[in-house]
Design a protein around this motif. Structure first.
Motif, PDB file in Angstrom:
ATOM      1  N   ASN A   1       8.269  39.492  44.021  1.00  0.00           N
ATOM      2  CA  ASN A   1       9.312  39.777  44.711  1.00  0.00           C
ATOM      3  C   ASN A   1      10.657  39.112  45.152  1.00  0.00           C
ATOM      4  N   ALA A   2      11.295  37.899  45.286  1.00  0.00           N
ATOM      5  CA  ALA A   2      11.894  37.000  45.404  1.00  0.00           C
ATOM      6  C   ALA A   2      12.966  37.908  44.252  1.00  0.00           C
ATOM      7  N   ARG A   3      12.532  37.785  42.605  1.00  0.00           N
ATOM      8  CA  ARG A   3      13.119  38.684  42.131  1.00  0.00           C
ATOM      9  C   ARG A   3      14.020  40.316  42.387  1.00  0.00           C
ATOM     10  N   ALA A   4      12.803  41.272  43.155  1.00  0.00           N
ATOM     11  CA  ALA A   4      13.201  42.022  43.319  1.00  0.00           C
ATOM     12  C   ALA A   4      13.717  42.385  44.998  1.00  0.00           C
ATOM     13  N   LEU A   5      14.256  40.973  45.368  1.00  0.00           N
ATOM     14  CA  LEU A   5      14.672  41.576  46.802  1.00  0.00           C
ATOM     15  C   LEU A   5      16.328  40.690  46.507  1.00  0.00           C
ATOM     16  N   VAL A   6      15.981  40.130  45.253  1.00  0.00           N
ATOM     17  CA  VAL A   6      17.651  39.678  44.805  1.00  0.00           C
ATOM     18  C   VAL A   6      18.724  40.360  44.195  1.00  0.00           C
ATOM     19  N   ALA A   7      17.437  41.636  43.226  1.00  0.00           N
ATOM     20  CA  ALA A   7      17.967  42.796  42.534  1.00  0.00           C
ATOM     21  C   ALA A   7      18.463  43.712  43.559  1.00  0.00           C
ATOM     22  N   LEU A   8      17.866  43.991  44.879  1.00  0.00           N
ATOM     23  CA  LEU A   8      18.037  44.428  45.772  1.00  0.00           C
ATOM     24  C   LEU A   8      19.317  44.108  46.564  1.00  0.00           C
ATOM     25  N   GLN A   9      19.679  42.820  47.330  1.00  0.00           N
ATOM     26  CA  GLN A   9      20.458  42.259  47.665  1.00  0.00           C
ATOM     27  C   GLN A   9      22.114  42.727  46.828  1.00  0.00           C
ATOM     28  N   ARG A  10      21.446  42.906  45.200  1.00  0.00           N
ATOM     29  CA  ARG A  10      22.813  42.762  44.693  1.00  0.00           C
ATOM     30  C   ARG A  10      23.470  44.481  44.401  1.00  0.00           C
ATOM     31  N   LYS A  11      22.400  44.861  45.139  1.00  0.00           N
ATOM     32  CA  LYS A  11      22.425  46.129  44.458  1.00  0.00           C
ATOM     33  C   LYS A  11      23.180  46.645  46.193  1.00  0.00           C
TER      34      LYS A  11
ATOM     35  N   ASP B   1      13.773  25.750  40.513  1.00  0.00           N
ATOM     36  CA  ASP B   1      14.514  27.220  40.156  1.00  0.00           C
ATOM     37  C   ASP B   1      14.412  28.173  39.772  1.00  0.00           C
ATOM     38  N   ASP B   2      12.873  28.111  40.058  1.00  0.00           N
ATOM     39  CA  ASP B   2      12.482  29.825  40.261  1.00  0.00           C
ATOM     40  C   ASP B   2      12.845  30.596  41.355  1.00  0.00           C
ATOM     41  N   PHE B   3      13.196  30.077  42.324  1.00  0.00           N
ATOM     42  CA  PHE B   3      14.086  30.889  43.692  1.00  0.00           C
ATOM     43  C   PHE B   3      15.279  29.940  44.211  1.00  0.00           C
ATOM     44  N   ARG B   4      16.073  29.460  42.467  1.00  0.00           N
ATOM     45  CA  ARG B   4      17.732  29.380  42.669  1.00  0.00           C
ATOM     46  C   ARG B   4      18.248  30.199  43.267  1.00  0.00           C
ATOM     47  N   GLU B   5      18.007  32.021  42.005  1.00  0.00           N
ATOM     48  CA  GLU B   5      18.940  33.322  42.474  1.00  0.00           C
ATOM     49  C   GLU B   5      18.401  33.557  43.986  1.00  0.00           C
ATOM     50  N   TYR B   6      17.462  33.427  44.674  1.00  0.00           N
ATOM     51  CA  TYR B   6      16.993  34.334  46.382  1.00  0.00           C
ATOM     52  C   TYR B   6      17.113  32.864  46.890  1.00  0.00           C
TER      53      TYR B   6
END
Length: 154
Positions: free
Chosen positions: A39-49, A123-128
């Protein structure tokens, strides 16, 4: 789609667990962690979009628990939705009838018991943390509204 896959894996892992409550808690913790990462990766992708768009509004979970009605008012205001007395009453009934941990507190599991370290979580949540929490921090005017970072909790 990814959410359905994660949920299926989560329930399969739990159904395969034949051990003690602690064993089940470890399986649950590992599956929950994978779910959160997805979910964190999906939210990062959505935020970037949606960068620059006003169609995304992030609320820290701890704040939502602590100040549900303040968060609700902010969200309604942000998206210019009229907040009716009926909606507030419905939310109040829901919150009153669905207390967190109403079925008991979960068994706590040390992160090392599921093969994780503080460094791995950070590390796993750095981008988030960089993408979404920076948005919240820039909105937060007072220290009590300042969000914590994922992976920084004890």
């Amino acid at each position: 789609m990814a959410l359905a896959v994660v949920r299926s894996a989560f329930y399969l892992a739990l159904s395969d667990c034949q051990g003690s409550g602690e064993d089940m808690a470890r399986v649950h913790a590992a599956a929950s962690y994978r779910y959160l990462c997805t979910n964190a990766r999906a939210l990062v992708a959505l935020q970037r979009k949606l960068k620059g768009s006003s169609n995304l509004y992030v609320v820290q979970y701890e704040r939502l628990l602590a100040e549900p009605f303040a968060c609700m008012r902010e969200i309604y205001e942000k998206f210019e939705i009229p907040l009716t007395d009926e909606a507030l009453a419905h939310a109040q009934r829901y919150i009153k009838g669905n207390k967190q941990h109403s079925h008991g507190r979960p068994t706590k599991v040390a992160i090392s018991e599921v093969g994780l370290s503080r460094e791995q979580i950070e590390d796993d949540f750095r981008e988030y943390n960089a993408e979404l929490l920076s948005q919240q921090q820039s909105r937060s005017a007072s220290p009590r509204n300042a969000p914590g970072k994922v992976g920084k909790h004890a």
